[in-house]
Scaffold this motif. Structure first.
Motif, PDB file in Angstrom:
ATOM      1  N   THR A 216      -6.494 -76.421 -52.311  1.00 42.19           N
ATOM      2  CA  THR A 216      -7.364 -76.549 -51.139  1.00 42.19           C
ATOM      3  C   THR A 216      -8.814 -76.729 -51.572  1.00 42.19           C
ATOM      4  N   CYS A 217      -9.228 -75.950 -52.577  1.00 44.24           N
ATOM      5  CA  CYS A 217     -10.593 -76.095 -53.120  1.00 44.24           C
ATOM      6  C   CYS A 217     -10.803 -77.494 -53.684  1.00 44.24           C
ATOM      7  N   LEU A 218      -9.811 -77.986 -54.410  1.00 44.66           N
ATOM      8  CA  LEU A 218      -9.917 -79.328 -55.007  1.00 44.66           C
ATOM      9  C   LEU A 218     -10.041 -80.401 -53.943  1.00 44.66           C
ATOM     10  N   ALA A 219      -9.322 -80.235 -52.822  1.00 46.13           N
ATOM     11  CA  ALA A 219      -9.406 -81.218 -51.738  1.00 46.13           C
ATOM     12  C   ALA A 219     -10.828 -81.287 -51.194  1.00 46.13           C
TER      13      ALA A 219
ATOM     14  N   GLN B 209      -8.106 -67.425 -64.996  1.00 47.00           N
ATOM     15  CA  GLN B 209      -9.243 -66.591 -64.614  1.00 47.00           C
ATOM     16  C   GLN B 209     -10.540 -67.138 -65.197  1.00 47.00           C
ATOM     17  N   GLU B 210     -10.506 -67.551 -66.449  1.00 42.64           N
ATOM     18  CA  GLU B 210     -11.705 -68.099 -67.101  1.00 42.64           C
ATOM     19  C   GLU B 210     -12.153 -69.391 -66.432  1.00 42.64           C
ATOM     20  N   HIS B 211     -11.190 -70.238 -66.074  1.00 40.12           N
ATOM     21  CA  HIS B 211     -11.524 -71.492 -65.377  1.00 40.12           C
ATOM     22  C   HIS B 211     -12.132 -71.204 -64.004  1.00 40.12           C
ATOM     23  N   VAL B 212     -11.555 -70.234 -63.300  1.00 40.72           N
ATOM     24  CA  VAL B 212     -12.057 -69.895 -61.965  1.00 40.72           C
ATOM     25  C   VAL B 212     -13.470 -69.317 -62.055  1.00 40.72           C
ATOM     26  N   LEU B 213     -13.724 -68.466 -63.033  1.00 36.83           N
ATOM     27  CA  LEU B 213     -15.061 -67.893 -63.217  1.00 36.83           C
ATOM     28  C   LEU B 213     -16.086 -68.976 -63.518  1.00 36.83           C
TER      29      LEU B 213
ATOM     30  N   ALA C  66     -14.876 -79.481 -60.800  1.00 37.53           N
ATOM     31  CA  ALA C  66     -13.540 -79.966 -60.428  1.00 37.53           C
ATOM     32  C   ALA C  66     -12.568 -79.841 -61.598  1.00 37.53           C
ATOM     33  N   GLU C  67     -13.071 -80.097 -62.809  1.00 35.23           N
ATOM     34  CA  GLU C  67     -12.205 -80.023 -63.991  1.00 35.23           C
ATOM     35  C   GLU C  67     -11.729 -78.588 -64.237  1.00 35.23           C
ATOM     36  N   ASP C  68     -12.599 -77.609 -63.980  1.00 30.74           N
ATOM     37  CA  ASP C  68     -12.192 -76.213 -64.139  1.00 30.74           C
ATOM     38  C   ASP C  68     -11.145 -75.828 -63.099  1.00 30.74           C
TER      39      ASP C  68
ATOM     40  N   TYR D  63      -5.389 -74.559 -62.105  1.00 31.57           N
ATOM     41  CA  TYR D  63      -4.129 -74.957 -61.485  1.00 31.57           C
ATOM     42  C   TYR D  63      -3.056 -75.165 -62.557  1.00 31.57           C
ATOM     43  N   TYR D  64      -3.424 -75.857 -63.624  1.00 34.97           N
ATOM     44  CA  TYR D  64      -2.497 -76.158 -64.711  1.00 34.97           C
ATOM     45  C   TYR D  64      -2.063 -74.874 -65.416  1.00 34.97           C
ATOM     46  N   ALA D  65      -3.007 -73.964 -65.663  1.00 36.58           N
ATOM     47  CA  ALA D  65      -2.693 -72.710 -66.351  1.00 36.58           C
ATOM     48  C   ALA D  65      -1.683 -71.886 -65.564  1.00 36.58           C
ATOM     49  N   LEU D  66      -1.844 -71.799 -64.255  1.00 35.62           N
ATOM     50  CA  LEU D  66      -0.921 -71.025 -63.426  1.00 35.62           C
ATOM     51  C   LEU D  66       0.453 -71.676 -63.355  1.00 35.62           C
ATOM     52  N   GLY D  67       0.503 -72.978 -63.534  1.00 33.39           N
ATOM     53  CA  GLY D  67       1.783 -73.683 -63.529  1.00 33.39           C
ATOM     54  C   GLY D  67       2.687 -73.259 -64.669  1.00 33.39           C
ATOM     55  N   ALA D  68       2.106 -72.696 -65.723  1.00 37.48           N
ATOM     56  CA  ALA D  68       2.907 -72.250 -66.870  1.00 37.48           C
ATOM     57  C   ALA D  68       3.778 -71.044 -66.510  1.00 37.48           C
TER      58      ALA D  68
END
Length: 426
Positions: A160-163, A372-376, A392-394, A399-404
């Motif tokens: 949603t944030c990315l959109a 967490q680091e990307h979100v911060l 946007a890249e963070d 998103y990618y990290a949580l997919g793991a």
């Protein structure tokens, strides 16, 4: 999918042996071995099963794809639990076109066919290999997709944030920045709190998996070995009135409320010129530094310092001799205070179970920590008024990290390692 088969029950004699077949052609094997055409899904059929060199009277069941564990056509033969019967049935499936399954291949197919997530597979393994009831319960939460659901819910918020970010980038003339930036900042703050709550569960999850480490320490002859034996319920350590008898670290395990506790009986803490005893003291200090909780058998005049942040339970032993003080007074000889000590060990060493998503594996912790680091970083960029393109890249990284967690973005070597831990037939 290629046809595979394996014995799904433990090796050796038992009441029942199960041979499992999965893949295209599983039904045909059942029809051939059972000598019948009719096989309605999910029904047990009793009758003679032709295993080639031998025959048995058992049960057969057919699960039609995709409503099966693997998501493929699956057949199970439930035979009498003799070793040779199961081997003969397995050999017969091979003659009819199946190959021997590799370790964890049935569960891997379930993952690949979307029947369960990668973390759910790990939860299943944790339940199978559990050394305590609490680990079974935590593994079941993982197997029930608790962690995967939480990870995917956070991914949806990130999406949603990315959109909103992409709208800012694509339509800068609409002047959406002020409103959308505030909304994104609020949502990222919520995501950060959720991720922090998840990482906090790793310590509890690690204790469940490895056991709560308890160091018993104090002066020589303070009663550590006597207490060690009393907690275990049997004589594990040598008890002697001679100071310095314990010169090495001894370990034993007990269960408190279904949680595994690993007790360490250490050498007495004192200055010594004896080289062997000195090494014992060094090992005692190492065990204390690695402990989740310390039980300190304190005597009058003692002043020991322990690692900051590690809970310490101060015990006055030998209460039957009239000694009193500390958190608990106990007598290992009479049993007075032992149950109170166990209760305190549970409360201070472990805490309390919940129905949340435990991070049982290091890879879970690393994935959540990376997110967490990307979100911060993204939140700092939003609050700093930086252009949307920069954070946007963070957001994509989080998103990618949580997919793991569920396995969607897990590396192939990680997937291979997880399923290599399963036995053949699972």
């Amino acid at each position: 999918m290629e046809l595979i088969s394996a014995i799904a029950t433990a090796a050796g004699r038992g009441g029942v042996a199960i041979v499992r077949v999965s893949g295209d052609g599983a039904l045909k094997i059942a029809q051939t071995m059972c000598g019948r055409r009719e096989f309605a899904p999910n029904f047990m059929y009793a009758g003679e099963i032709d295993c080639g060199t031998v025959k048995d009277y058992g049960l057969a069941v057919y699960f039609r794809a995709p409503k099966s564990f693997t998501g493929e056509d699956v057949v199970e033969f439930h035979l009498h639990g003799g070793t040779e019967i199961a081997r003969a049935a397995l050999a017969r499936t091979a003659e009819l076109g199946a190959r021997l399954a590799k370790g964890g291949e049935f569960t891997r197919r379930a993952f690949l066919n979307g029947k369960l997530s990668l973390s759910a597979a790990e939860g299943m393994a944790d339940m199978i290999n559990a050394a305590s009831e609490a680990e079974v319960r935590a593994g079941y939460l993982l197997y029930g997709e608790k962690l995967t659901r939480e990870g995917r819910a956070l991914q949806e918020k990130i999406k949603t944030c990315l959109a909103s970010v992409e709208a800012d980038v694509d339509y800068p003339e609409e002047d959406l920045n002020a409103t959308s930036r505030r909304e994104i900042g609020n949502m990222l703050s919520e995501i950060r709190q959720s991720l922090s709550a998840l990482t906090a569960q790793y310590r509890a999850g690690k204790k469940l998996k490895e056991g709560v480490r308890v160091a018993l320490c104090g002066r020589p002859n303070a009663g550590k070995s006597t207490l060690f034996n009393a907690l275990l319920g049997y004589d594990r350590a040598i008890v002697s009135p001679v100071a310095g008898t314990t010169r090495d670290v001894l370990e034993g395990e007990l269960s408190i409320n279904g949680v595994r506790f690993v007790l360490t009986d250490t050498a007495g803490l004192r200055k010594t010129s004896d080289a062997v005893e000195e090494e014992g003291v060094r090992r005692a200090e190492k065990a204390i530094s690695a402990a989740d909780v310390i039980v300190y058998l304190k005597e009058e005049g003692d002043e020991e310092t322990f690692p900051a942040g590690t809970p310490v339970i101060t015990v006055t032993a030998k209460s039957d001799l009239g000694r009193w003080g500390g958190d608990i007074a106990l007598s290992a000889h009479t049993g007075e205070g032992l149950e109170a000590l166990k209760k305190m060990l549970y409360e201070r060493g472990y805490g309390a179970e919940n129905d949340g998503a435990y991070l049982m594996e290091e890879r879970h912790f690393e994935a959540v920590k990376a997110a967490q680091e990307h979100v911060l970083a993204a939140l700092a960029a939003v609050e700093g008024g930086l252009p949307a393109e920069l954070y946007a890249e963070d957001l994509r990284g989080a998103y990618y990290a949580l997919g793991a967690l569920g396995g969607e973005t897990a590396a192939e070597n990680v997937i291979d390692e997880i399923f290599s831990k399963f036995c053949v037939g699972k």
